[in-house]
Design a protein around this motif. Structure first.
Motif, PDB file in Angstrom:
ATOM      1  N   LYS A 131       0.826  -1.217   0.000  1.00  0.00           N
ATOM      2  CA  LYS A 131       0.000   0.000   0.000  1.00  0.00           C
ATOM      3  C   LYS A 131       0.859   1.266   0.000  1.00  0.00           C
ATOM      4  O   LYS A 131       0.558   2.227  -0.703  1.00  0.00           O
ATOM      5  CB  LYS A 131      -0.930   0.027   1.211  1.00  0.00           C
ATOM      6  N   THR A 184       2.069   2.274  -3.583  1.00  0.00           N
ATOM      7  CA  THR A 184       1.100   2.333  -4.674  1.00  0.00           C
ATOM      8  C   THR A 184       1.293   3.556  -5.561  1.00  0.00           C
ATOM      9  O   THR A 184       1.392   3.432  -6.786  1.00  0.00           O
ATOM     10  CB  THR A 184      -0.345   2.303  -4.118  1.00  0.00           C
ATOM     11  N   GLU A 218      -7.076  -6.105  -4.236  1.00  0.00           N
ATOM     12  CA  GLU A 218      -6.486  -5.941  -2.914  1.00  0.00           C
ATOM     13  C   GLU A 218      -6.340  -7.289  -2.232  1.00  0.00           C
ATOM     14  O   GLU A 218      -7.206  -8.161  -2.370  1.00  0.00           O
ATOM     15  CB  GLU A 218      -7.374  -5.012  -2.083  1.00  0.00           C
ATOM     16  N   THR A 233      -1.718  -4.639  -3.001  1.00  0.00           N
ATOM     17  CA  THR A 233      -2.644  -4.651  -4.128  1.00  0.00           C
ATOM     18  C   THR A 233      -1.919  -5.263  -5.314  1.00  0.00           C
ATOM     19  O   THR A 233      -0.762  -4.919  -5.584  1.00  0.00           O
ATOM     20  CB  THR A 233      -3.138  -3.235  -4.483  1.00  0.00           C
ATOM     21  N   TYR A 263      -1.680  -5.419  -9.207  1.00  0.00           N
ATOM     22  CA  TYR A 263      -2.066  -4.620 -10.373  1.00  0.00           C
ATOM     23  C   TYR A 263      -1.708  -5.362 -11.653  1.00  0.00           C
ATOM     24  O   TYR A 263      -0.631  -5.938 -11.767  1.00  0.00           O
ATOM     25  CB  TYR A 263      -1.331  -3.275 -10.390  1.00  0.00           C
TER      26      TYR A 263
END
Length: 91
Positions: free
Chosen positions: A35, A38, A54, A61, A63
């Motif tokens: 986090k 990010t 998440e 997270t 991506y």
């Protein structure tokens, strides 16, 4: 400076990319990002993630981004930029 075994891994990955993709193409990049990192990771890209998921703990997270790239060298350059950010896992 890249040591010999790292360079062999990079060369092997480049060879695999060139064998499996026709350039230019949309290439899927996947990263697991803490986090706290990010914003730093997303700031490296001109495109929004196509998918963000998440973790159950909420600390990370995952991506996924599909980016138009022109060569295996461009793929490697993107991975190199992302690895400069601590604790990010590239898949």
């Amino acid at each position: 400076m890249t040591d010999t075994s790292d360079q062999k891994s990079i060369d092997s990955f480049r060879s695999s990319l060139d064998a499996n993709y026709e350039w230019p193409c949309l290439f899927p990049f996947k990263f697991i990002v803490p986090k706290a990192q990010t914003e730093a990771v997303l700031a490296l890209f001109d495109v929004a993630p196509s998918r963000a998921r998440e973790s159950s703990s909420g600390r990370f997270t995952a991506y996924t981004m599909e980016i138009e790239v022109g060569s295996s060298d461009e793929v490697l350059a993107i991975y190199e930029r992302v690895t400069s950010i601590p604790n990010v896992i590239s898949l």
